[in-house]
Design a protein around this motif. Structure first.
Motif, PDB file in Angstrom:
ATOM      1  N   GLN B 150       0.416  -1.286  -0.370  1.00 43.21           N
ATOM      2  CA  GLN B 150      -0.091   0.616  -0.114  1.00 43.21           C
ATOM      3  C   GLN B 150       0.719   1.671  -0.020  1.00 43.21           C
ATOM      4  O   GLN B 150       0.722   2.388  -0.154  1.00 43.21           O
ATOM      5  CB  GLN B 150      -0.558   0.059   1.200  1.00 43.21           C
ATOM      6  CG  GLN B 150      -1.640   1.374   0.924  1.00 43.21           C
ATOM      7  CD  GLN B 150      -2.451   0.858   2.020  1.00 43.21           C
ATOM      8  OE1 GLN B 150      -2.869   0.214   3.252  1.00 43.21           O
ATOM      9  NE2 GLN B 150      -3.260   1.728   2.487  1.00 43.21           N
ATOM     10  N   TYR B 154       0.899   3.884  -2.490  1.00 39.98           N
ATOM     11  CA  TYR B 154       0.369   5.146  -2.728  1.00 39.98           C
ATOM     12  C   TYR B 154       0.881   6.425  -2.883  1.00 39.98           C
ATOM     13  O   TYR B 154       0.053   7.892  -2.784  1.00 39.98           O
ATOM     14  CB  TYR B 154      -0.725   4.966  -1.707  1.00 39.98           C
ATOM     15  CG  TYR B 154      -2.340   4.475  -2.110  1.00 39.98           C
ATOM     16  CD1 TYR B 154      -3.614   5.582  -2.348  1.00 39.98           C
ATOM     17  CD2 TYR B 154      -2.157   3.327  -2.674  1.00 39.98           C
ATOM     18  CE1 TYR B 154      -4.406   4.783  -2.290  1.00 39.98           C
ATOM     19  CE2 TYR B 154      -3.195   2.757  -2.591  1.00 39.98           C
ATOM     20  CZ  TYR B 154      -4.495   3.601  -2.528  1.00 39.98           C
ATOM     21  OH  TYR B 154      -5.471   3.322  -3.633  1.00 39.98           O
ATOM     22  N   THR B 208      -4.529   9.236   3.043  1.00 40.46           N
ATOM     23  CA  THR B 208      -5.450   8.953   3.793  1.00 40.46           C
ATOM     24  C   THR B 208      -4.853   7.746   3.983  1.00 40.46           C
ATOM     25  O   THR B 208      -4.998   7.072   4.854  1.00 40.46           O
ATOM     26  CB  THR B 208      -7.100   8.804   3.174  1.00 40.46           C
ATOM     27  OG1 THR B 208      -6.786   9.811   3.153  1.00 40.46           O
ATOM     28  CG2 THR B 208      -7.772   8.047   4.515  1.00 40.46           C
ATOM     29  N   ALA B 209      -4.452   7.043   2.222  1.00 40.27           N
ATOM     30  CA  ALA B 209      -3.542   5.617   2.382  1.00 40.27           C
ATOM     31  C   ALA B 209      -2.670   5.519   3.228  1.00 40.27           C
ATOM     32  O   ALA B 209      -2.215   4.197   3.655  1.00 40.27           O
ATOM     33  CB  ALA B 209      -3.919   5.151   1.222  1.00 40.27           C
ATOM     34  N   ASN B 212      -2.863   5.013   6.567  1.00 36.53           N
ATOM     35  CA  ASN B 212      -2.976   3.712   7.571  1.00 36.53           C
ATOM     36  C   ASN B 212      -4.876   4.128   7.837  1.00 36.53           C
ATOM     37  O   ASN B 212      -5.167   3.160   8.628  1.00 36.53           O
ATOM     38  CB  ASN B 212      -3.028   2.782   7.460  1.00 36.53           C
ATOM     39  CG  ASN B 212      -1.194   1.976   7.476  1.00 36.53           C
ATOM     40  OD1 ASN B 212      -1.168   2.097   5.574  1.00 36.53           O
ATOM     41  ND2 ASN B 212      -0.574   2.279   8.368  1.00 36.53           N
ATOM     42  N   PHE B 216      -8.876   3.169   4.041  1.00 32.83           N
ATOM     43  CA  PHE B 216      -7.653   1.911   3.228  1.00 32.83           C
ATOM     44  C   PHE B 216      -6.961   1.814   4.668  1.00 32.83           C
ATOM     45  O   PHE B 216      -6.165   1.047   4.249  1.00 32.83           O
ATOM     46  CB  PHE B 216      -6.899   3.560   2.676  1.00 32.83           C
ATOM     47  CG  PHE B 216      -7.084   3.670   1.502  1.00 32.83           C
ATOM     48  CD1 PHE B 216      -7.699   3.509   0.236  1.00 32.83           C
ATOM     49  CD2 PHE B 216      -7.461   5.579   1.700  1.00 32.83           C
ATOM     50  CE1 PHE B 216      -8.012   3.876  -0.705  1.00 32.83           C
ATOM     51  CE2 PHE B 216      -8.439   5.870   0.887  1.00 32.83           C
ATOM     52  CZ  PHE B 216      -8.663   5.509  -0.649  1.00 32.83           C
ATOM     53  N   ASP B 217      -6.986   1.671   5.743  1.00 30.67           N
ATOM     54  CA  ASP B 217      -6.875   0.810   6.725  1.00 30.67           C
ATOM     55  C   ASP B 217      -6.422  -1.035   7.077  1.00 30.67           C
ATOM     56  O   ASP B 217      -6.997  -1.981   7.615  1.00 30.67           O
ATOM     57  CB  ASP B 217      -7.898   0.493   7.779  1.00 30.67           C
ATOM     58  CG  ASP B 217      -9.003   0.785   8.045  1.00 30.67           C
ATOM     59  OD1 ASP B 217      -9.628   0.024   6.995  1.00 30.67           O
ATOM     60  OD2 ASP B 217     -10.061  -0.015   9.309  1.00 30.67           O
ATOM     61  N   ARG B 359     -14.111  -1.011   3.616  1.00 26.66           N
ATOM     62  CA  ARG B 359     -12.901  -1.033   3.748  1.00 26.66           C
ATOM     63  C   ARG B 359     -12.702  -0.967   2.412  1.00 26.66           C
ATOM     64  O   ARG B 359     -13.843  -2.471   1.915  1.00 26.66           O
ATOM     65  CB  ARG B 359     -12.614  -1.598   4.404  1.00 26.66           C
ATOM     66  CG  ARG B 359     -11.410  -2.247   4.998  1.00 26.66           C
ATOM     67  CD  ARG B 359     -10.504  -3.060   5.765  1.00 26.66           C
ATOM     68  NE  ARG B 359     -10.615  -2.423   6.779  1.00 26.66           N
ATOM     69  CZ  ARG B 359     -11.679  -2.929   7.809  1.00 26.66           C
ATOM     70  NH1 ARG B 359     -12.264  -4.264   7.260  1.00 26.66           N
ATOM     71  NH2 ARG B 359     -11.597  -2.773   8.853  1.00 26.66           N
ATOM     72  N   PHE B 360     -11.978  -0.833   1.198  1.00 27.21           N
ATOM     73  CA  PHE B 360     -10.946  -1.422   0.041  1.00 27.21           C
ATOM     74  C   PHE B 360     -10.913  -2.649   0.289  1.00 27.21           C
ATOM     75  O   PHE B 360     -10.551  -3.157   1.598  1.00 27.21           O
ATOM     76  CB  PHE B 360     -10.765  -0.719  -0.437  1.00 27.21           C
ATOM     77  CG  PHE B 360     -11.051   0.699  -1.253  1.00 27.21           C
ATOM     78  CD1 PHE B 360     -11.585   0.025  -2.508  1.00 27.21           C
ATOM     79  CD2 PHE B 360     -10.758   2.035  -1.136  1.00 27.21           C
ATOM     80  CE1 PHE B 360     -11.960   1.586  -2.671  1.00 27.21           C
ATOM     81  CE2 PHE B 360     -11.081   3.133  -1.645  1.00 27.21           C
ATOM     82  CZ  PHE B 360     -11.560   2.728  -2.795  1.00 27.21           C
ATOM     83  N   TYR B 362      -7.991  -5.572  -0.902  1.00 24.52           N
ATOM     84  CA  TYR B 362      -7.473  -5.514  -1.608  1.00 24.52           C
ATOM     85  C   TYR B 362      -6.146  -4.444  -2.498  1.00 24.52           C
ATOM     86  O   TYR B 362      -5.567  -4.399  -3.394  1.00 24.52           O
ATOM     87  CB  TYR B 362      -5.773  -6.832  -1.352  1.00 24.52           C
ATOM     88  CG  TYR B 362      -4.160  -6.525  -0.696  1.00 24.52           C
ATOM     89  CD1 TYR B 362      -3.374  -5.816  -0.068  1.00 24.52           C
ATOM     90  CD2 TYR B 362      -3.964  -7.608  -1.828  1.00 24.52           C
ATOM     91  CE1 TYR B 362      -2.615  -5.591  -0.272  1.00 24.52           C
ATOM     92  CE2 TYR B 362      -2.801  -7.554  -2.326  1.00 24.52           C
ATOM     93  CZ  TYR B 362      -1.732  -6.617  -1.190  1.00 24.52           C
ATOM     94  OH  TYR B 362      -0.949  -6.635  -1.726  1.00 24.52           O
ATOM     95  N   LEU B 365      -7.760  -1.583  -3.294  1.00 28.25           N
ATOM     96  CA  LEU B 365      -6.949  -0.916  -3.138  1.00 28.25           C
ATOM     97  C   LEU B 365      -5.471  -0.208  -4.130  1.00 28.25           C
ATOM     98  O   LEU B 365      -5.563   0.548  -5.031  1.00 28.25           O
ATOM     99  CB  LEU B 365      -6.361  -1.232  -2.208  1.00 28.25           C
ATOM    100  CG  LEU B 365      -5.886   0.002  -1.596  1.00 28.25           C
ATOM    101  CD1 LEU B 365      -6.348   0.993  -0.407  1.00 28.25           C
ATOM    102  CD2 LEU B 365      -4.296  -0.828  -0.677  1.00 28.25           C
ATOM    103  N   GLY B 369      -5.563   2.378  -7.144  1.00 25.99           N
ATOM    104  CA  GLY B 369      -3.622   3.413  -6.611  1.00 25.99           C
ATOM    105  C   GLY B 369      -3.252   2.982  -7.921  1.00 25.99           C
ATOM    106  O   GLY B 369      -3.279   4.423  -9.285  1.00 25.99           O
TER     107      GLY B 369
END
Lengths: 207, 393, 380
Positions: B150, B154, B208-209, B212, B216-217, B359-360, B362, B365, B369
């Motif tokens: 991530q 990002y 935000t990503a 975390n 995007f956590d 939540r996204f 994986y 995400l 991105g």
């Protein structure tokens, strides 16, 4: 619907037998609790399906009845798989609702396996029962229905009935190392429990 | 005293000490604010027991975390397990060195300030990765793998958005960026005929990503990985990770405020007519309102001690409000006030996301991105470059 | 693996590399396995290669307990299986014993049973919605759902004193007459639900992240549903318009006008939409039942001693989670000889492996959530 419990007929027949078709709202208001019949009303099941089954499995199908309005087949265990397969493939019973067993320790055939089947197209439910003695093999229905997998595992877990050709026959609800089969009638709940507790928790009793 | 303060090393050192000492408290109150805001979004009250309306909750939490048993898994790589939270906290707090808190309060105004922040936040990811790996737990490992992927993904759009802002300002110095916005008379976000809004939005998303935070956590996705990279951490070590997370939020928000929202400048810094209402009336009125709110609590609380706390808070906010009416104090604090105000707005945005979005996954995400944010940020960069080259005076 | 499940190409591509599989033990202590479900996941990176469910951590031997209790004594135990839909459990059990007794339930009792069961369906679906959203990472809906569920539980509490394990029904009818404001509270709840469902749709249905997390995830098509014996909202989401309330009406459901919501693909999003719509339909049923609530006795004549004749019966109802069946064998004594519960959660969970293969770890929790299991019922 024949097997809905709240159907309008209120048959309170004498133990002998009275055609339930005659039951209806014209009966007089009942006073106190009537005497219960000794047996559930049982009548022959007539129609195309039972006829076809009886023709095909004649002597191996010992009972084809409506027990309390519910369709019931009683067969011998060796024919069970064939009957299930016939019901599924030729008569559209595409949903295996349940597999379970009942333990009758006093009977020669100790166990009774019960398959409940349902047909979406005909909106019909059929129960198939077969008796078997301890140690007698039962064909697994997993080849026909995937739902049989877990249901048969549970029957094995609870009764110790082994299903042949089951892909993954192990205990499902009880711990793997559990001894005994809880839903057998001779299973002593307290005894088994305290043994297990004594051994595994090192205390005298959890009761 | 005068002499001491004149020494070029003394004020930054004092400020550093203050930041290191005060930030844990601030982080604690950000956590409280988060819990309260989330509670409000979720039709509940949030902490209400420790102190009136839970205002002393952060202190209780800190005490609890410090006193908790420090469990180190027997199969872990102990040194790295020990190092990871330290690394995270250290890098996150280091980034504070170049934050322009106001025209007076900053530790250092280096000419590569922005690069320094990006570098520090990248190293911070190492803490997560090491922490997850060293714990020798599968959940932690998956969390740290996700963190690594991530961060790498990002940082690219984050970097592009930052570069666009740097290009617009023409400097890498944090104070320089603010000075350029003052000179051009417009916030970074609205420069280039509003085209800078593209990198602004991308910066907020990628930021935000990068920190975390929900949605995007994934590195700590509690419904999947229990707690992700910090599953095996407890007590004070866990608190350090938490501190690092909130420090990262503050740093990224500060960077965003500085690059795109004028830093410590008041809104419309070039309109002289707004000087008085915005710089004196607004903060004074704001603190007076807060004090009024607190004063209600003085009467509503049942416990004498709680009433005292509320009364003290009322007094404190009244005092701060009054200070803004004094020209001397006002001049000292107004930059800090606007910076903190904008920062608070950003942090609120972060909390708001968390209360709103699922939540996204994986792969999604990564998809967002690489397939969306990076091309758009490159497009934004080129577009702004072209506009700047040909259409800007 | 069905051609519709996610990411099979990746699975195939990655098997070229000689990498070790990761076995991840999810549960029995895990935030989103809804209790004590343990799923052993075989992973390749984040892709699920296979699952194995380990259940039984909550096994209390309900079926064995039944053999040692009288028919009435066992009734409260069934509430402890699917404890978020205790009323439905009780209804199924009472109906099965009534079938054995061939007893008749007065119309007023039937209507109250329908109202309470539908209320329970709403409560159960609300709990599902909240926890399902929580699994997918939306932390707010769960509180909103519990807020509305509270209103349902208040009605239960007013009616019978219990909120969760209600034991609301008795064999032959009801124990308690409804209270004064019962009708009004039920209608108010329907109004409230219709308003709040809009709020949930605003929060989730239009949310792109939610849609991406649920569309195409955990697909179970109609043929698989039948094969795995999966029922309830899962089979309806796969396009089979089958609901026991319509197919084999009981309790006078044939008198109410309601629709069976269905969807087409049978993915997580469809199941979400089906359950959301079911809540609307439950409100419709409750309104009709309250409006036409007949007067009359609330308990049929079953006597104080329940002693059904020797025989057996299988009775099933449409519980919030699917077909809940009771197969009871009586030997003519005071205790049931055998009580078999056909639990929808247990059977539906059997399809987990089928639904999970080829998806990602994050999908596993979404799929567990969408099956809507209650471990009390899975393990019994």
């Amino acid at each position: 619907m024949p097997d809905t419990p709240n159907s309008d007929d209120k048959p309170r027949p004498a133990p002998s037998a009275r055609p339930p078709a005659a039951a209806g709202a014209d009966r007089p208001v009942r006073r106190p609790v009537p005497k219960k019949p000794a047996e559930m009303p049982c009548e022959p099941w007539e129609g195309a399906l039972p006829a076809a089954l009886q023709e095909r499995f004649s002597d191996r199908l010992s009972r084809v009845v409506l027990l309390g309005g519910q369709k019931l087949l009683v067969a011998e265990i060796a024919a069970a798989f064939e009957i299930l397969s016939c019901l599924k493939q030729e008569h559209g019973f595409d949903y295996l609702v349940d597999v379970t067993a009942v333990h009758w320790p006093d009977k020669p055939e100790q166990f009774e396996i019960v398959w409940t089947l349902y047909s979406f197209s005909a909106n019909e439910r059929v129960r198939l029962k077969a008796g078997l003695a301890e140690g007698q093999p039962v064909p697994s229905a997993t080849a026909l229905y995937s739902s049989a997998n877990w249901l048969e595992r549970e029957v094995y877990d609870m009764f110790g009935i082994e299903f042949q050709d089951h892909p993954d026959l192990r205990r499902i609800l009880m711990p793997d190392e559990w001894e005994g089969f809880p839903l057998r009638k001779e299973y002593g709940i307290v005894q088994q429990d305290s043994d297990w507790v004594r051994e595994n928790l090192k205390i005298e009793s959890a009761q | 005293m005068e002499q001491l303060l004149a020494n070029p090393y003394v004020p930054p050192l004092i400020l550093t000490a203050v930041i290191i000492l005060v930030f844990p408290l601030i982080a604690g109150y950000i956590v409280l604010a988060e819990r309260k805001v989330l509670a409000d979004l979720q039709v509940r009250l949030g902490p209400m027991r420790v102190g009136p309306y839970g205002v002393l909750q952060p202190l209780a939490d800190a005490l609890k975390l410090m006193l908790k048993e420090d469990v180190i898994p027997s199969q872990s790589d102990k040194w790295i397990f020990w190092l990871a939270p330290v690394l995270s906290t250290f890098t996150a707090l280091s980034a504070f060195a170049v934050l322009p808190l106001s025209d007076r309060f900053f530790v250092a105004d280096v000419n590569i300030g922005i690069l320094f922040i990006l570098a520090m936040s990248s190293i911070g990811a190492l803490g997560l990765i090491l922490g997850g790996w060293s714990a020798n737990s599968k959940y932690s490992l998956m969390g740290s793998l996700r963190a690594a992927a991530q961060m790498v993904s990002y940082e690219v759009p984050l970097g592009f958005a930052t570069v666009t802002a740097i290009m617009c300002a023409g400097t890498l110095s944090m104070q320089g960026v603010i000075a350029s916005q003052l000179e051009r008379g417009v916030w970074g976000a609205f420069d280039n005929y509003g085209l800078m809004l593209i990198p602004t939005v991308l910066f907020i998303i990628a930021g935000t990503a990068e920190t975390n935070r929900a949605p995007f956590d994934l590195p700590e996705a509690e419904s999947e990985l229990v707690a992700g990279f910090h599953t095996e951490y407890s007590g004070f070590r866990w608190a350090l990770f938490f501190l690092a997370e909130y420090a990262a939020i503050v740093v990224i928000s500060s960077l965003c405020v500085t690059l795109f929202f004028g830093g410590w400048l008041r809104p419309f810094p070039n309109v002289a007519a707004l000087e008085m209402p915005l710089n004196t009336l607004f903060p004074a009125a704001l603190f007076a309102l807060i004090a009024l709110g607190c004063s209600k609590g003085v009467f509503r609380q049942a416990l004498a001690g709680f009433r005292l706390v509320m009364a003290a808070l009322t007094g404190l906010f009244l005092l701060v409000g009054a200070a803004f009416a004094l020209p001397v104090a006002n001049e000292l604090m107004i930059g800090l006030f606007w910076f903190a105000f904008k920062l608070a707005a950003m942090v609120y945005l972060f909390i708001w996301y968390r209360g709103t979005f699922p939540r996204f996954r994986y792969d999604q995400l990564m998809d967002v991105g690489w397939r969306w944010l990076i091309p758009i940020s490159m497009f934004g960069l080129i577009l702004n470059g072209v506009v700047q080259l040909f259409a800007r005076g | 693996m069905a051609e519709t499940t996610l990411a099979p190409p990746e699975v195939q591509a990655e098997t070229l590399l000689d990498s070790n599989e990761l076995v991840l033990n999810m549960g029995p202590q895990h935030p989103s396995t809804h209790g004590v479900l343990r799923v052993i996941l075989k992973l390749d990176g984040e892709t699920v290669l296979g699952t194995d469910c380990v259940i039984g951590y909550l096994h209390r031997g309900v079926e064995k307990i039944a053999e040692n209790r009288t028919f009435q004594q066992f009734a409260p135990y069934v509430d402890r299986m699917d404890y978020v839909a205790a009323v439905s459990n009780g209804l199924g059990y009472c109906m099965a014993v009534e079938k054995l007794l061939d007893a008749e339930v007065p119309p007023r009792a039937q209507a109250v049973r329908v109202i309470l069961t539908e209320l329970n369906r709403i409560a159960s679906h609300l709990l599902w919605l909240g926890t399902h959203a929580l699994d997918i990472g939306a932390i707010t809906p769960v509180f909103l759902c519990f807020r509305e569920r509270e209103e349902v539980l208040k009605i239960f509490e007013n009616y019978c004193g219990a909120r969760l394990t209600t034991h609301a029904f008795r064999i032959g009818g009801l124990q308690y007459e409804t209270y004064d404001t019962f009708e009004k509270q039920c209608l108010d709840l329907c109004d409230l639900m219709e308003q709040k469902l809009k709020e949930y749709h605003d929060l989730l249905t239009g949310n792109r992240i939610w849609v991406r997390r649920t569309k195409g995830v955990g697909i179970l098509n109609a043929a698989d549903c039948k094969d795995y014996g999966v029922t309830g909202p899962l089979i309806r989401a796969a396009g089979i318009e089958w609901d026991l309330r319509k197919a084999q009406p009981y309790c006078g459901y044939e008198n109410y006008d309601f629709d069976i919501p269905t969807a087409e693909t049978g993915d997580t999003f469809d199941r979400y939409m089906v359950r959301m719509e079911e809540m609307v339909q439950s409100c419709r049923i409750i309104r009709q039942a309250v409006d036409a609530l007949p007067e009359g006795p609330i308990k049929g004549k079953v006597g104080k001693v329940i002693k059904p004749p020797p025989g057996e019966a299988y009775v099933s109802i449409e519980a919030p989670k699917g077909e809940l069946g009771y197969y009871i064998v009586s030997d003519g004594s005071l205790n049931p000889y055998r009580v078999r519960v056909r639990p929808p959660s247990f059977v539906n969970l059997g399809a987990l492996d089928k639904m999970c293969r080829g998806s990602l770890v994050a999908d596993v929790v979404a799929i567990i959530g969408t099956i809507d299991i209650v471990l009390g019922e899975v393990d019994r």
